[in-house]
Write an enzyme that holds these catalytic residues in place. Structure first.
Site, PDB file in Angstrom:
ATOM      1  N   HIS A  18      39.152  28.863  34.181  1.00 27.40           N
ATOM      2  CA  HIS A  18      38.190  27.980  34.867  1.00 27.40           C
ATOM      3  C   HIS A  18      36.779  28.574  34.790  1.00 27.40           C
ATOM      4  O   HIS A  18      35.810  27.870  34.532  1.00 27.40           O
ATOM      5  CB  HIS A  18      38.565  27.813  36.350  1.00 27.40           C
ATOM      6  CG  HIS A  18      39.884  27.144  36.598  1.00 27.40           C
ATOM      7  ND1 HIS A  18      40.845  27.656  37.448  1.00 27.40           N
ATOM      8  CD2 HIS A  18      40.401  25.990  36.114  1.00 27.40           C
ATOM      9  CE1 HIS A  18      41.883  26.833  37.489  1.00 27.40           C
ATOM     10  NE2 HIS A  18      41.648  25.821  36.684  1.00 27.40           N
ATOM     11  N   LYS A  42      49.254  17.932  43.632  1.00 24.98           N
ATOM     12  CA  LYS A  42      50.001  19.195  43.751  1.00 24.98           C
ATOM     13  C   LYS A  42      50.013  19.736  45.178  1.00 24.98           C
ATOM     14  O   LYS A  42      49.017  19.639  45.881  1.00 24.98           O
ATOM     15  CB  LYS A  42      49.360  20.240  42.833  1.00 24.98           C
ATOM     16  CG  LYS A  42      49.330  19.804  41.391  1.00 24.98           C
ATOM     17  CD  LYS A  42      48.364  20.640  40.583  1.00 24.98           C
ATOM     18  CE  LYS A  42      48.223  20.061  39.179  1.00 24.98           C
ATOM     19  NZ  LYS A  42      47.086  20.628  38.458  1.00 24.98           N
ATOM     20  N   ARG A  91      43.568  22.602  27.221  1.00 21.28           N
ATOM     21  CA  ARG A  91      44.208  23.774  26.629  1.00 21.28           C
ATOM     22  C   ARG A  91      45.003  23.412  25.378  1.00 21.28           C
ATOM     23  O   ARG A  91      44.789  23.930  24.322  1.00 21.28           O
ATOM     24  CB  ARG A  91      45.147  24.437  27.644  1.00 21.28           C
ATOM     25  CG  ARG A  91      44.444  25.346  28.608  1.00 21.28           C
ATOM     26  CD  ARG A  91      45.338  25.704  29.725  1.00 21.28           C
ATOM     27  NE  ARG A  91      45.902  24.475  30.290  1.00 21.28           N
ATOM     28  CZ  ARG A  91      46.470  24.392  31.482  1.00 21.28           C
ATOM     29  NH1 ARG A  91      46.590  25.453  32.231  1.00 21.28           N
ATOM     30  NH2 ARG A  91      46.933  23.248  31.926  1.00 21.28           N
ATOM     31  N   SER A 129      46.953  27.904  36.713  1.00 18.07           N
ATOM     32  CA  SER A 129      47.114  28.368  38.097  1.00 18.07           C
ATOM     33  C   SER A 129      48.605  28.471  38.432  1.00 18.07           C
ATOM     34  O   SER A 129      49.033  29.389  39.128  1.00 18.07           O
ATOM     35  CB  SER A 129      46.437  27.395  39.062  1.00 18.07           C
ATOM     36  OG  SER A 129      45.061  27.328  38.779  1.00 18.07           O
TER      37      SER A 129
END
Ligand code: PNS
Length: 162
Positions: A18, A42, A91, A129
């Site tokens: 990040h 989440k 990604r 994460s």
């Protein structure tokens, strides 16, 4: 006029991936607001306040980076901040479907807001994460993958090291 980009996410917690994306985004935008979402699909390990405080500490020395929490729809927040774009990192192919869906939904909700994608630096391609939390929770070393304050906060949460 200043070009502001909103970099939204759950940031549970912020990783070096990040941080790298924000630094690269600063080459395109005048200001980046790291927008920590209250409403994310989440379930989070860190509270909204904790996620904001960690990000604020990490970007404390970057005058062109601001950290804020937001609730409700992202597009409403982007309008409120008069930002020109939503910044997101990509990604791998696996990110694409989710990102494409969000970008198109946000575009449907607000035609004037653009989503700008930057490829994640190859060094951070494999981290997320989620994987960081899994490793830290099982006592693995996440040094060098997250900012130091985040590393400490993770070990504190999981009751490891000091
Ligand atoms: O990086 P993340 O954690 O996948 O980020 C997801 C996030 C926070 C950007 C997304 O859930 C979001 O925008 N939440 C705010 C509520 C909203 O606008 N939802 C619709 C998005 S299409």
């Amino acid at each position: 006029m200043e070009k502001i980009a909103i970099y939204p996410g759950t940031f549970d917690p912020l990783t070096n991936g990040h941080v790298s994306l924000v630094k690269r985004g600063l080459k395109i935008f005048d200001q980046i607001i790291v927008a920590v979402a209250l409403h994310s699909p989440k379930k989070t390990l860190f509270s909204l306040e904790e996620r904001i405080a960690l990000a604020q500490e990490v970007f404390a020395s970057c005058p062109r980076v601001k950290v804020e929490g937001f609730s409700g729809l992202l597009v409403d927040y982007v309008r409120k901040r008069k930002a020109v774009a939503i910044l997101r990192g990509l990604r791998a192919v696996s990110d694409f479907e989710y990102e494409f869906q969000m970008a198109l939904m946000n575009r449907k909700l607000s035609r004037e807001i653009q989503t700008v994608f930057l490829m994640t630096d190859y060094k951070w391609l494999y981290i997320s994460s989620t994987i960081i939390k899994e490793v830290a929770s099982l006592g693995g070393d996440v040094h060098g993958l997250v900012p130091e304050v985040v590393e400490k906060a993770l070990y504190k949460k999981y009751g490891k090291k000091d």
